[in-house]
Every structure is written in C-alpha cells, then in structure tokens.
Design an enzyme around this catalytic site. Structure first.
Site, short mmCIF file in Angstrom:
data_model
loop_
_atom_site.label_atom_id
_atom_site.label_comp_id
_atom_site.label_asym_id
_atom_site.label_seq_id
_atom_site.Cartn_x
_atom_site.Cartn_y
_atom_site.Cartn_z
N HIS A 123 62.20 -19.23 -92.78
CA HIS A 123 61.63 -18.84 -94.06
C HIS A 123 60.26 -17.96 -93.86
CE1 HIS A 123 61.08 -19.56 -98.22
NE2 HIS A 123 59.86 -19.88 -98.20
N SER A 158 60.53 -16.26 -101.90
CA SER A 158 60.28 -17.68 -102.00
C SER A 158 60.41 -17.94 -103.54
CB SER A 158 59.37 -18.32 -101.22
OG SER A 158 59.78 -19.67 -101.01
C1 LIG Z 1 55.53 -27.88 -98.14
S1 LIG Z 1 54.42 -27.39 -99.27
C2 LIG Z 1 54.98 -27.26 -100.78
C3 LIG Z 1 56.05 -26.21 -100.77
C4 LIG Z 1 55.60 -24.86 -100.57
N1 LIG Z 1 54.51 -24.40 -101.44
C5 LIG Z 1 53.59 -23.77 -100.81
C6 LIG Z 1 52.31 -23.51 -101.85
O1 LIG Z 1 53.68 -22.93 -99.65
C7 LIG Z 1 56.62 -23.85 -100.46
O2 LIG Z 1 57.44 -23.66 -99.22
N2 LIG Z 1 57.09 -23.41 -101.55
C8 LIG Z 1 58.39 -22.33 -101.27
C9 LIG Z 1 59.16 -22.57 -102.46
C10 LIG Z 1 57.69 -21.00 -101.52
O3 LIG Z 1 57.51 -20.38 -102.42
N3 LIG Z 1 56.80 -20.61 -100.32
C11 LIG Z 1 55.99 -19.47 -100.27
C12 LIG Z 1 54.38 -19.92 -99.74
O4 LIG Z 1 54.74 -20.18 -98.59
C13 LIG Z 1 56.37 -18.30 -99.39
O5 LIG Z 1 56.05 -17.30 -99.60
O6 LIG Z 1 57.29 -18.35 -98.51
#
Ligand SMILES: CSCC[C@H](NC(C)=O)C(=O)N[C@@H](C)C(=O)N[C@@H](CO)C(=O)O
Length: 645
Positions: free
Chosen positions: A615, A501
């Site tokens: 995801h 991600s």
């Molecule tokens: C919906 S909450 C904000 C977006 C979310 N952020 C976090 C901290 O999870 C997210 O999905 N960000 C993605 C771009 C991402 O990097 N997700 C991470 C953490 O969940 C992943 O490892 O998939």
C-alpha cells in the site's frame, strides 16, 4: 535551472530522528538516500558536533541503519540495522569502532530501550519453535498487516540484552504481543503496551508493567482506545503516552496522556489543544525511520511532543497542570521528529521547498545544521504553493493550496490537477511533495485541499466524514474545484483528478458522479466498501467505524450505496488504475473489480499492477517503481490534455 522531474526522486535526501547525547554536545540522526544503481534506500547514522559544527557519517549505511539511541552514560550508541538481512539491534562505542550485532531474531526486532546499567530491553517476535510447512493456519482476525505481511503464530515479547552480546533473556511470555518498552529510572521495572484480552474484534491495547525482580506483570492503565509510546518521567512518578479512549476509531485526536505510577490515575494533558499529536501531514518526499515519543524535561514537570495544526506540525510543551505552549515559532513547517536537551530542541523540519533538514533551536534562536538537499535544489525550479481557502456549501471553511507551474503567467490558462489525500483522517500541508512538483513542472496547476475528515482542524472536523463517505467530503472537493476553475488562469476544459487509498475511493466516486474531468488516475483505491470489510487487513473494524457502525449484514444497501462500483455504469472519464499486488490495506481485488467494471462498460481504462509492492508504493516502494508510477500519472494526463483554451 532545470525542472523537477520524476527522476529527481533519486537525488532527494531524507534526514530525521535527531537524538541528543546525554551531555548534549552531540546529535546523531538518520540520513536516507537512494542508491539508484541498486534500486534501494540506504540509511546511515550521522553525528553532528555542536562545538565544531562537524557533521560526519557515523555508520556506513550500506543497508538501513535507524533508531539510534545513546546509552544513559553516553558511552554506547545502539541502533537497528538491516545489514544482516533483517532489522537487528547493534551497538558501538560512541568514540567509534565496529558495531556489534546483539540480536539474531528470525523476524528482527520491533523496538528497544536502554536500561540504566548499559543493558537493553528489546521487543521482538519469538522465533517459531520448529520449522513448519509453508501452509498457514489462521485463527485470528489480525493475522497480517500491510507492509509487514503475515504475523505468524509467535507473539512479540520483551527480552533483556547485554552490550557484551550475551542474552537475549526472555522477560515476558504468553500468547500476547508486547511492544514499546520503556524502563523505569531505577531500572527495576519495564512498562510496555500489550493487548491481553481474548477479544480479537475490538482490540484496545493497555499499559502494563513488569517487575524485573519478581517477573510479576501489573496492569498500569486499562486502555479504552489507542495506547502507544510510553515514557517514564525522570522521577519515576509518571508514565507519559499517546492515546485516546475511543476504541479503534481513527476519527479522533490521539492525545498526550500521563498515568501515575503510584495511584494509576490517568488523564489527557493535551485535550484543550483539540489537535492530534504527531505528524498527520503526508508526503512522498520522506523516508520515515523515527519513533516519535513524548520527551520529559529533567525535573519531570514538562513534556515535549509534536502535534498537527492546519497543515503544519509544531513542537509543543505541556505541564502536568495542562499549560500548553507552542515551542517552535512561526508556521509553514512540518516537524517530523525531534529531540530535547536542557532547553535546546533539535528537530527535522520539512518545508514546501525542501524535504526535511535538521535545525537547532535555543531561546527561539534557530540554526539550520544540515543542508543535504541545498546543492540539488539550487539548480531546480521549485514551485512554492499558495494557501487558499474555500467556503463549503454548509459554511465550513476548507483549507487548500495551489501549486503553479514555474514561470507562471496570469495571462495564460493552465490545466489543473486535483490531488486528494487518503485516510481519510490524514492531511496535506506545508511540506515538499515531489509528485506535485513534477506535475507543476509539467505545466499543470495542482490543487490540494483538506476536506472534512482531515486532521488538524479539530475533532468535529475530523469526524465530519464519518458515516458519509461520498457525501459532504465529495461536496467540499467538487466545490473547491468549481471555485478554482473560475479563475482566469485555469483551463476548465482540462481538469484532471488523482488520489490514493481513500483518495482513490474519492477519485472513483468523483468520476462516477461528475464528468468535469478529462482523465483520472486512481491509486491503491477502494471501489467496493462491502467486499473490503472482509479482504482488507483493517476492513473488519475500519470500514465499520468509518461508516458509523454500518456492517455487511444489516446495512448492505447503505454500504453499497456509498461504493463507487454501484455507479460504474455512469463513468465516462478515462481512468488509469494503479495498484500494488501486495496491498493488504486496499487489496488488489478492489482494483480488479473497478477495472473489470469499467472495461466491460467500454470506459477507457488501464490497470497498472506493481509486483512486490504494498500500500505504501508511493512513499517507500522500490525507487524505480516509484518513478515508473509517476511517469504513468503524468503520461495519462498528458495523453488526454486537450487543446488549451
Ligand atoms: C490503521 S490506521 C486507520 C486506517 C488508515 N488511516 C489513516 C489515517 O492512515 C488507512 O490506512 N486508511 C486508508 C484507507 C488510507 O486512505 N490510507 C492513506 C493514508 O495512509 C493512504 O494514503 O494510503
């Protein structure tokens, strides 16, 4: 002793969501195991008796049973189960017997709470009035969510359900979702989270209360950011909840708040802690089933909650005059879920050497009460990580860990893998990470860090990556690699990188800005921050917030200047691209763009497409797919592992 391998995943057991019975004598919890033959997870509810120490299965767990909650008089246990095909509410006598299915919603139930008179309130999406064609007409920005799919037209409402199976009786209506119901101690009101404004771009939920006698809905707290997990105090004077007042920005601490049910006055009780409530530490060795809410003590003066601090997660308590106390002693612990009863805390705790097991704590005395992983781990060579710290170029202290191969000798040189977490506002920490243990058991040193943007080091640290993706966050990481590569036992000619991600974004960014890595594996990644704004389920607000307000029309140049795709023609490192076909967070188009660019440019690359996965493949995807994913990672690095120095 035998090594931890990709196949070890099938034998791991995940415990969580402890819940005390009203008399405090029993604790139910959820234990999830993997049925390898059927390639699925099975979650069963278990019951621990504090007097006898007996720990027995309470439900069969042939499907997924979760969210167990005792009725207030202790005579019933309710839980959500997927045994009928969708997550529905079931109830059974706490003395045992056959569970009874209470709900039959087409899209299942989202959450529920007990009422005082053995009734229950359920948050569930209304069934579509009439069967429609399979053609979707979309007129709202939030029409789908990763892992859920398409939300459909019918909103989530609140329903009253009786233990005798009668109901459900609809309580709320309208074209708005209502979730997270909590019932007032007198049973006359239900507080819930909802967003009832028409504005669909910047949506900030609020706290509402419905009077069950009149059906009237009042606004209890006007949200200005996130609002979740409301819980009434036992005296009914307060509602505690998790939230912040920063819009949809995920780069702030979510705090513990209270709102007076009398005056409507709301305030944060945990701001002085400067840490996010809840568990921000990620791992692939966890099967999350709990909804961790604030827990009041019986005199309505103190609230218990968890928060993340420097790679650990502790239980804290706070009084209404904001006196905060750390309740779980020591460190090197990640508490994923907990329950509280009359001075006793039951919690599920992960450590670097084990997935979560259950513990009881009374007067700082701690007793481990489950040992589900112990027999397996007695035969495995588990590596224990060593904490390390780095100085960033601007002086910021960056925390990290080194996981060395079992049987490590400082006289040898080892290849190194840099693992980069996603978010960016999440964290690595003192938990068990199966993927890292597999790499260490395959002969690699694993370096994992919390660069700026990570949670657990204060809000200024979290916001250190806002508007600067690929800037100082990249420098933090590359400086950490540089520092570790100077160690005598690191083979600096065999450095590798991977991440998912945002961690995949950073993997792509790294191979486009340095050639120090022998090979890379980018997972569920981002290569184009411009197209993601329109294609991701959150891109239209998350990307704009993360790039400090930059948007596709006014700031195209800046957005593309921070997108790895622009620099694909600089990449020389062989890159394996792992992506799920139903990833709504970082859609497959991100992987396809990156693969096409690298392939056209003659870079050694492979695109590995996982069907029927989203995801969260690495965390709760089909077990066989997860093992295959790990085999791809280790295999790619081994393929490029050159002659050791
Ligand atoms: C919906 S909450 C904000 C977006 C979310 N952020 C976090 C901290 O999870 C997210 O999905 N960000 C993605 C771009 C991402 O990097 N997700 C991470 C953490 O969940 C992943 O490892 O998939």
């Amino acid at each position: 002793m035998r090594p931890i391998t990709t196949q070890t995943l099938f034998s791991l057991q995940f415990s969580g969501d402890p819940q005390f019975s009203p008399d405090g004598q029993s604790i139910v919890y959820v234990k999830t195991t993997i049925n390898q033959e059927e390639n699925k997870y099975q979650s069963q509810i278990c019951k621990y008796d504090r007097k006898t120490g007996r720990d027995i299965p309470f439900t069969q767990g042939l499907a997924q049973d979760k969210l167990p909650k005792f009725s207030q008089d202790g005579s019933y246990l309710a839980f959500v189960s997927t045994r009928s095909g969708t997550p529905q509410l079931f109830v059974m006598l706490t003395d045992g017997g056959e569970p009874k299915q209470l709900t039959f919603f087409k899209k299942g139930v989202k959450s529920y709470s007990w009422m005082p008179n053995n009734q229950l309130v359920v948050a569930a999406r209304k069934d579509d009035a009439n069967e429609k064609s399979d053609v979707r007409v979309v007129n709202t920005l939030r029409y789908r969510g990763n892992g859920y799919g398409f939300y459909g037209d019918e909103p989530i409402h609140l329903w009253l359900v009786q233990v005798d199976g009668s109901g459900p009786q609809q309580i709320t209506d309208g074209n708005f979702d209502e979730t997270d119901p909590t019932v007032s101690p007198d049973g006359k009101k239900i507080a819930f989270v909802s967003w009832r404004e028409e504005n669909q771009v910047e949506v900030t939920p609020s706290l509402y209360t419905v009077d069950l006698d009149t059906g009237l809905i009042d606004l209890t707290y006007q949200g200005k950011g996130s609002v979740s997990h409301p819980v009434y105090s036992p005296n009914g004077k307060w509602i505690a909840f998790f939230g912040h007042e920063h819009g949809e920005d995920s780069g702030y601490n979510t705090e513990l708040w209270v709102v007076s049910t009398g005056s409507g006055e709301a305030r944060s009780l945990s701001r002085s802690l400067d840490r996010p409530v809840g568990n921000q530490v990620g791992t692939d060795a966890r099967y999350e089933t709990a909804e961790v809410s604030p827990i009041w003590d019986m005199d309505s003066q103190k609230i218990y909650f968890t928060a993340t601090h420097e790679g650990d997660v502790y239980v804290y308590s706070v009084t209404l005059d904001e006196k905060i106390q750390k309740e779980t002693p020591g460190d090197t612990q990640v508490v994923t879920s907990f329950s509280y009863h009359s001075g006793v805390i039951a919690y599920a705790k992960e450590t670097p050497a084990s997935p979560a097991e259950l513990y009881l704590q009374q007067n700082k005395e701690i007793q481990q009460i489950t040992y589900h992983n112990t027999p397996l781990f007695k035969s495995l060579t588990v590596s224990v990580p060593e904490r390390t710290k780095f100085q960033a170029r601007d002086g910021l202290e960056i925390n990290g860990w080194l996981l060395k191969p079992p049987g490590f000798s400082s006289d040898q040189r080892y290849p190194l893998v840099l693992e980069i977490h996603g978010g960016p506002h999440s964290s690595y920490g003192n938990t068990f990470l199966h993927e890292f243990q597999v790499l260490a058991n395959s002969g690699y040193i694993v370096l994992y860090t919390n660069p700026r943007g990570s949670h657990g080091y204060g809000e200024a640290f979290v916001r250190g990556s806002i508007g600067d993706w690929g800037g100082k966050d990249y420098e933090d990481l590359i400086d950490a690699v540089d520092a570790v590569a100077r160690l005598p036992y690191v083979d600096r000619n065999n450095l590798f990188v991977t991440g998912g991600s945002y961690g995949g974004y950073m993997t792509n960014w790294m191979v486009a800005h340095t050639h120090i890595f022998k090979a890379a594996v980018t997972q569920r990644s981002i290569c184009n921050l411009h197209s993601m704004i329109g294609t991701s389920d959150i891109g239209f607000w998350f990307n704009v917030k993360e790039l400090d307000g930059a948007d596709i029309w006014e700031d195209e140049e800046f957005i593309l200047s921070r997108s790895p795709i622009r620099y694909a023609n600089r990449v020389q490192t062989p890159v394996k691209i792992i992506h799920s076909e139903e990833d709504f967070r970082c859609p497959m188009e991100q992987a396809e763009q990156w693969f096409t660019a690298l392939k056209r440019l003659g870079v050694e690359t492979e695109l590995v497409r996982f069907p029927n996965e989203n995801h969260d493949l690495s965390r709760n995807g089909q077990p066989e797919h997860r093992v295959e994913r790990l085999d791809h990672i280790v295999g790619w690095f081994n393929q490029y592992l050159g002659n050791k120095e």
